[in-house]
Write a protein that holds these residues in place. Structure first.
Motif, PDB file in Angstrom:
ATOM      1  N   THR A  34       0.859  -1.101  -0.128  1.00 57.29           N
ATOM      2  CA  THR A  34      -0.017   0.016  -0.023  1.00 57.29           C
ATOM      3  C   THR A  34       0.887   1.202  -0.121  1.00 57.29           C
ATOM      4  OG1 THR A  34      -0.172  -0.093   2.623  1.00 57.29           O
ATOM      5  CG2 THR A  34      -1.880  -1.146   1.211  1.00 57.29           C
ATOM      6  N   VAL A  47      -5.226   6.129  -1.257  1.00 55.47           N
ATOM      7  CA  VAL A  47      -4.151   4.894  -0.923  1.00 55.47           C
ATOM      8  C   VAL A  47      -4.252   4.327  -2.122  1.00 55.47           C
ATOM      9  CG1 VAL A  47      -3.515   3.085   0.459  1.00 55.47           C
ATOM     10  CG2 VAL A  47      -4.363   5.347   1.508  1.00 55.47           C
ATOM     11  N   VAL A  49      -3.728   0.797  -3.598  1.00 53.56           N
ATOM     12  CA  VAL A  49      -3.545  -0.499  -3.113  1.00 53.56           C
ATOM     13  C   VAL A  49      -3.087  -1.475  -4.226  1.00 53.56           C
ATOM     14  CG1 VAL A  49      -5.030  -2.438  -2.150  1.00 53.56           C
ATOM     15  CG2 VAL A  49      -5.721  -0.289  -1.499  1.00 53.56           C
ATOM     16  N   ALA A  96     -11.640  -2.430   1.882  1.00 54.73           N
ATOM     17  CA  ALA A  96     -10.659  -1.507   2.538  1.00 54.73           C
ATOM     18  C   ALA A  96     -11.478  -0.580   3.491  1.00 54.73           C
ATOM     19  CB  ALA A  96     -10.204  -0.378   1.433  1.00 54.73           C
ATOM     20  N   SER A 125      -4.106  -3.077  -8.869  1.00 50.33           N
ATOM     21  CA  SER A 125      -3.775  -2.276  -8.129  1.00 50.33           C
ATOM     22  C   SER A 125      -5.009  -1.228  -8.385  1.00 50.33           C
ATOM     23  CB  SER A 125      -2.634  -1.439  -8.389  1.00 50.33           C
ATOM     24  OG  SER A 125      -2.409  -0.866  -9.702  1.00 50.33           O
ATOM     25  N   VAL A 145      -6.863  -3.031   4.740  1.00 53.24           N
ATOM     26  CA  VAL A 145      -7.220  -3.657   3.461  1.00 53.24           C
ATOM     27  C   VAL A 145      -7.489  -5.183   3.998  1.00 53.24           C
ATOM     28  CG1 VAL A 145      -6.999  -4.273   1.335  1.00 53.24           C
ATOM     29  CG2 VAL A 145      -6.005  -2.160   1.954  1.00 53.24           C
ATOM     30  N   HIS A 156       0.308  -7.484   4.465  1.00 48.51           N
ATOM     31  CA  HIS A 156       1.813  -6.811   4.016  1.00 48.51           C
ATOM     32  C   HIS A 156       2.768  -7.998   4.241  1.00 48.51           C
ATOM     33  CE1 HIS A 156      -0.768  -3.231   4.603  1.00 48.51           C
ATOM     34  NE2 HIS A 156      -0.013  -2.804   3.670  1.00 48.51           N
ATOM     35  N   ALA A 163       4.588  -0.783   2.780  1.00 51.03           N
ATOM     36  CA  ALA A 163       3.799   0.408   3.149  1.00 51.03           C
ATOM     37  C   ALA A 163       4.715   1.627   3.105  1.00 51.03           C
ATOM     38  CB  ALA A 163       3.326   0.113   4.387  1.00 51.03           C
TER      39      ALA A 163
END
Length: 216
Positions: A34, A47, A49, A96, A125, A145, A156, A163
């Protein structure tokens, strides 16, 4: 089609192969990256993603993506798949949640879907946007998310760079990943769910990463 409507929403027509495990959530895994996007005033305006879907799911999805049946996924086919999936996940808040100044809500605005086929895996994305830009120097700013039903595990990976912050003033900002620590009984409950069962609403949130954006 996958029994979970949230998973099925990713792309219509995908079927689960017989080799899939019979029990225990989750059943699909997504490596997540992210990027918090800052506007000209240093406020969070969105953001980005980024999802990299696991190889098993990607192998199943490949047949659906290969619309011309040439046994290869072209850039155009990957993009079409992503745009279709992006439209479908709008109804579930794009998987999200924003956490801004004590308020929690699912994004209702998103844009820029991108799809790619990367070394045998589906990459997708898109950008989610808060109702209004939020200044991390003035209020608490974060996001999550996740699949609420935890059919999909969205995390992640360990290590730096998964991030990040981009935009004016990014050098003064950090995005820090917090790991969830669900209670043992919650983990056991998720593990006991059959792939055809619907998980309790909000189960996935108990396993979700939380990203905090701070700026000085």
């Amino acid at each position: 089609m996958f029994p979970s409507r949230l998973v099925a929403a990713l792309a219509a027509g995908i079927t689960l192969a017989a080799a899939a495990p019979a029990a225990a959530h989750p059943h699909v895994w997504i490596d997540l990256r992210t990027v918090a996007l800052l506007d000209a005033e240093g406020r969070l305006e969105g953001v980005r993603v980024e999802w990299l879907l696991d190889r098993f799911y990607s192998a199943v999805a490949e047949e659906d993506m290969d619309t011309d049946r040439d046994k290869a996924v072209s850039p155009a086919e990957a993009q079409l798949w992503a745009e279709t999936a992006f439209g479908n996940i709008a109804s579930v808040g794009y998987f999200a949640e924003f956490l801004i100044d004590g308020r929690s809500y699912q994004p209702t605005r998103a844009s820029d879907p991108v799809g790619r086929w990367v070394d045998g895996q589906v990459f997708m994305s898109f950008v989610i946007r808060p109702d209004a830009p939020a200044d991390p120097r003035k209020v608490a700013v974060g996001y999550m998310v996740y699949d609420p039903q935890y059919y999909i595990d969205v995390r992640h990976p360990d290590g730096p760079g998964f991030a990040a912050v981009e935009g004016p003033g990014q050098a003064a900002c950090t995005a820090t990943v917090g790991r969830s620590e669900p209670a043992p009984e919650v983990v056991a409950s998720a593990a006991a769910l059959d792939k055809d069962e619907t998980a309790p609403s909000g189960l996935g949130r108990l396993f979700a990463d939380y990203v905090k954006v701070t700026c000085r």
